[in-house]
Design an enzyme around this catalytic site. Sequence first.
Site, short mmCIF file in Angstrom:
data_model
loop_
_atom_site.label_atom_id
_atom_site.label_comp_id
_atom_site.label_asym_id
_atom_site.label_seq_id
_atom_site.Cartn_x
_atom_site.Cartn_y
_atom_site.Cartn_z
N PHE A 123 29.42 1.36 21.79
CA PHE A 123 30.72 1.65 21.48
C PHE A 123 30.48 3.46 21.77
CE2 PHE A 123 33.75 3.44 18.31
CZ PHE A 123 34.71 2.56 18.70
N GLU A 363 30.46 6.53 11.89
CA GLU A 363 31.58 5.58 11.90
C GLU A 363 32.68 6.20 10.81
OE1 GLU A 363 31.25 1.57 12.14
OE2 GLU A 363 29.38 1.58 13.17
N1 CAA Z 1 44.05 0.91 13.03
C1 CAA Z 1 45.01 1.08 14.07
N2 CAA Z 1 45.61 2.00 14.57
C2 CAA Z 1 45.31 3.30 13.93
C3 CAA Z 1 44.27 3.28 12.58
C4 CAA Z 1 43.69 1.96 12.26
N3 CAA Z 1 42.95 1.95 11.23
N4 CAA Z 1 44.19 4.47 12.01
C5 CAA Z 1 44.98 5.21 12.86
N5 CAA Z 1 45.57 4.54 13.76
C6 CAA Z 1 46.61 4.93 14.73
C7 CAA Z 1 47.62 5.56 14.23
O1 CAA Z 1 48.77 4.76 13.94
C8 CAA Z 1 48.21 6.49 15.39
O2 CAA Z 1 49.06 5.70 16.17
P1 CAA Z 1 50.69 6.20 16.63
O3 CAA Z 1 50.64 7.64 16.86
O4 CAA Z 1 50.86 5.30 17.64
O5 CAA Z 1 51.35 5.93 15.18
C9 CAA Z 1 46.94 6.89 16.08
O6 CAA Z 1 46.03 6.02 15.52
C10 CAA Z 1 46.56 8.35 15.55
O7 CAA Z 1 46.67 8.48 14.27
P2 CAA Z 1 46.71 9.72 13.13
O8 CAA Z 1 47.79 10.15 13.58
O9 CAA Z 1 46.29 9.25 12.00
O10 CAA Z 1 45.44 10.58 13.98
P3 CAA Z 1 44.69 11.74 13.33
O11 CAA Z 1 43.98 12.53 14.43
O12 CAA Z 1 45.51 12.59 12.36
O13 CAA Z 1 43.44 11.13 12.58
C11 CAA Z 1 41.42 9.91 12.26
C12 CAA Z 1 42.74 9.99 13.07
C13 CAA Z 1 41.71 8.96 11.37
C14 CAA Z 1 41.12 11.21 11.79
C15 CAA Z 1 40.51 9.39 13.32
O14 CAA Z 1 40.33 10.15 14.50
C16 CAA Z 1 39.22 8.77 12.80
O15 CAA Z 1 38.84 7.77 12.29
N6 CAA Z 1 38.11 9.75 12.99
C17 CAA Z 1 36.77 9.42 12.66
C18 CAA Z 1 36.15 8.74 14.28
C19 CAA Z 1 34.96 8.02 13.69
O16 CAA Z 1 35.00 7.33 12.88
N7 CAA Z 1 34.07 8.11 14.62
C20 CAA Z 1 32.98 7.06 14.77
C21 CAA Z 1 32.35 7.35 15.97
S1 CAA Z 1 31.61 5.70 16.20
C22 CAA Z 1 30.23 5.38 15.59
O17 CAA Z 1 29.78 6.33 14.77
C23 CAA Z 1 29.37 4.14 15.92
C24 CAA Z 1 28.00 4.44 15.72
O18 CAA Z 1 27.24 5.08 16.41
C25 CAA Z 1 27.32 3.74 14.52
#
Ligand code: CAA
Length: 381
Positions: A123, A363
């Site tokens: 991913f 994550e």
């Molecule tokens: N499910 C579906 N849609 C979602 C959602 C969810 N759980 N969470 C947010 N969204 C949607 C929102 O509804 C929004 O869509 P709309 O504009 O259409 O309403 C859009 O996503 C953007 O959301 P926000 O406006 O809340 O955006 P933000 O920038 O303020 O916040 C965040 C987003 C929660 C910070 C997000 O960027 C996040 O989770 N960041 C962390 C990223 C992460 O977890 N990275 C992991 C990398 S992968 C990894 O680590 C794998 C590995 O190697 C083990």
Amino acid sequence: MRVELTEEQEMIRAMAREFADKEIRPIAADIDRGARFPQETVRRMGALGLLGMTIPPVWGGSGADAVSYAVAVEEIAKACASHAVVMSVNNSLFCEPVHKHGTEEQKKRFLVPFASGARIGCFALTEPQAGSDATNQATLAVRDGDHYVVNGRKLFVTNGREAAAALVFCQTDRALGHHGISALLIEKGTPGFGVPRVEDKLGLRASDTAEFVFEDCRVPVGNRLAGEGMGFKIAMGALDGGRIGIAAQAVGIAAGAWELALAYARERKSFGVPIGQHQMVQWMLADMATAIDAARLLTLKAAWLKDAGQPFGTVAAMAKLFAAETAMKVATDAVQVHGGYGYITDYPVERYFRDAKITQIYEGTSQIQKLVIARAVLGEA
Ligand code: CAA
């Protein structure tokens, strides 16, 4: 919510525990030291159905529920957290989104071989400037006839070197911000898809974490998962499930470290008695056992909600936050119980301490989980 496991869930736990004890535990220290990806045991995990647990058998998976998945990840992580992350990423971040959003054709190519464990997937969301701020994607996919031409860079991709295909998030329309992000399935070997680097890490050393570079990489439009602009929702949805896997991994790390601390507290003597007779050690062991049980229950609650088809993202964030913080605290205290022996590589507990740290970071960091939870409780999600 059921507090006890069903007979089938217990069988899956027993199978995962037996496999972990017999085949993973004996090699865990060695593959950690050599930063060696455990090809053979990962292949065996596939044969046991552990790499596509929640995917229906018709698509190469085991058709188990999310509770069984969490229980199995915990058992694997108790022996080796590196194996657990390989398992979690393939299950939650590759197979689940392909199953949920893929066409029949995409499922034949990108689900059956991956859910059965013949191949593993990865991913690719994170970029140098887009970690917590995941909407800030710079990788660009420009439409050219029936292909996209992809240019950009992805970082910290778990399974990145070993994977046969990647779910890659790209901007297909920069002007639309996160509504212009699309998800592409890109196979290794596609010209222009390079893996220039693998990270040298503090922990999870037997899992590989790679950098990807895309240079004029041509990807068929038919490899796009769901519609253009659906990529960010797909990523966030996959991470909701992924956080259950990482919470379970953290519970397993904590439980593994605790078992080592308990055994050591029974055998090591100071002031004429086993150190487990000293109240200060007892307090640590009691706090560890309590936190582990709480983290496990929260993780199982998130999995249970997912199985029940109810919203589970907030509880998954709570579980991931609490379990990660528990893993770090428990592993730290487990080293403390071992005293100086806990700090040397002759004793396995230091590996749990190093492995625990990443659960607070990937994550979604603990801070991002708090943001997700706070928005939900304030009614802003
Ligand atoms: N499910 C579906 N849609 C979602 C959602 C969810 N759980 N969470 C947010 N969204 C949607 C929102 O509804 C929004 O869509 P709309 O504009 O259409 O309403 C859009 O996503 C953007 O959301 P926000 O406006 O809340 O955006 P933000 O920038 O303020 O916040 C965040 C987003 C929660 C910070 C997000 O960027 C996040 O989770 N960041 C962390 C990223 C992460 O977890 N990275 C992991 C990398 S992968 C990894 O680590 C794998 C590995 O190697 C083990």
